[in-house]
Design an enzyme around this catalytic site. Structure first.
Site, short mmCIF file in Angstrom:
data_model
loop_
_atom_site.label_atom_id
_atom_site.label_comp_id
_atom_site.label_asym_id
_atom_site.label_seq_id
_atom_site.Cartn_x
_atom_site.Cartn_y
_atom_site.Cartn_z
CB CYS A 37 -1.00 -0.01 1.15
SG CYS A 37 -0.33 -0.57 2.71
CB CYS A 107 -2.85 0.27 9.66
SG CYS A 107 -3.38 0.56 7.97
#
Lengths: 131, 176
Positions: A37, A107
């Site tokens: 990402c 994350c």
């Protein structure tokens, strides 16, 4: 995708954004990233050498709102903790606190990795100092 | 139906440095063979099989014609996925610095435009370098076998992904 209120809060008012002197022997720097990402996260801690307590923490993250919120929260949590206490922080704690959806769990993993990398860097520096 | 190996599907050897013109020829030939018109009088089961094969053909072609998708495919078959590998520290430092540089330019007035364009050109040059390095690794893979290059390939693809991401960001900034 809708972000939780807590993510939005950390995203719009990130805590402890900034830089600590990387060459300071009391500072540990953790740099981690997720290529898929495009995220990069730098988390730094400043440790009181007498007490072994993390006195200050800073982060800088390039990535999505959840990555920013996760690292912002991580800096809040590590402050005032000993290294061992900080090492005990798990990504799932971050997931729960921020109500991260399954697609954003990575994350929180990144934030946990960043804490560990910063502590490891600090310990390595101390080791080198002692010779 | 199990998805067949894409290289085998085209009757190709497992080479990363493949000839894309040859691949295109094979694609057209197979497309004609599997065309629904040729199955007008076939049984429903045969028609169904041809349709499934067409779907595989399109996926296989899209994957193999693009060097990055091709390399990702080979790595995936080998069991290395992007999320599992931790990127090397030098790469993270480099990407962090590039992001910092971009952030300083972002949200500025028109006066930073030349700098943004310079940043874009720099990122594009980095991507061209990565693509050239990719070709070298492809050749090494084909000559010396897969094991020798998988780690390097993974690292390079990660680096290219980061560069790609930066290019997208600077381009979206320039188009505002």
């Amino acid at each position: 995708m809708a972000y939780s209120d807590k993510v939005l809060d950390h995203y719009s008012n990130p805590r402890n954004v900034g830089t600590l002197d990387r060459t300071d022997p009391r500072v540990g720097t953790g740099m981690v990233g997720a290529p898929e990402c495009g995220d990069v996260m730098r988390l730094q801690i400043k440790v009181n050498e007498e007490t072994g307590i993390i006195e200050d923490a800073r982060f800088k993250t390039f990535g999505c709102g959840s990555a920013i919120a996760s690292s912002s929260l991580a800096t809040e949590w590590v402050k005032g903790k000993t290294l061992d206490e900080a090492l005990a922080i798990r990504n799932i704690d971050i997931v729960n606190e921020l109500s991260l959806p399954p697609v954003k769990i990575h994350c929180s993993v990144l934030a946990e990795d960043a804490i560990k990398a910063a502590i490891e860097d600090y310990k390595k520096k101390r080791q080198q100092q002692k010779g | 139906m199990d998805t067949p190996d894409y290289f085998q599907f085209f009757g190709l050897e497992r080479k990363l440095a493949l000839d894309t013109a040859d691949l295109e020829d094979r694609f057209h030939k197979l497309s004609r063979q599997l065309h629904p018109d040729r199955y007008a009088r076939a049984t429903p089961a045969e028609r169904e099989r041809a349709l499934e094969a067409s779907a595989v053909l399109n996926d296989a072609y899209r994957t193999l014609r693009d060097p990055v998708a091709r390399a990702e495919y080979v790595l995936k078959q080998q069991g290395t996925t992007p999320s599992k590998a931790a990127p090397p520290q030098e790469l993270l430092d480099e990407v962090f610095e590039l992001n910092m540089a971009l952030e300083e330019l972002r949200g500025g007035d028109d006066s930073v435009r030349p700098q943004l364009e310079a940043a874009r050109d720099r990122f594009l040059a980095l991507r061209r370098e990565a693509d050239a390095a990719l070709e070298n690794l492809f050749r090494a893979h084909d000559e010396s076998g897969p094991d020798s290059v998988f780690a390097d390939l993974r690292a390079l693809l990660d680096r290219r992904k980061y560069i790609d991401n930066l290019i997208q960001q600077v381009e979206s900034e320039l188009s505002r």
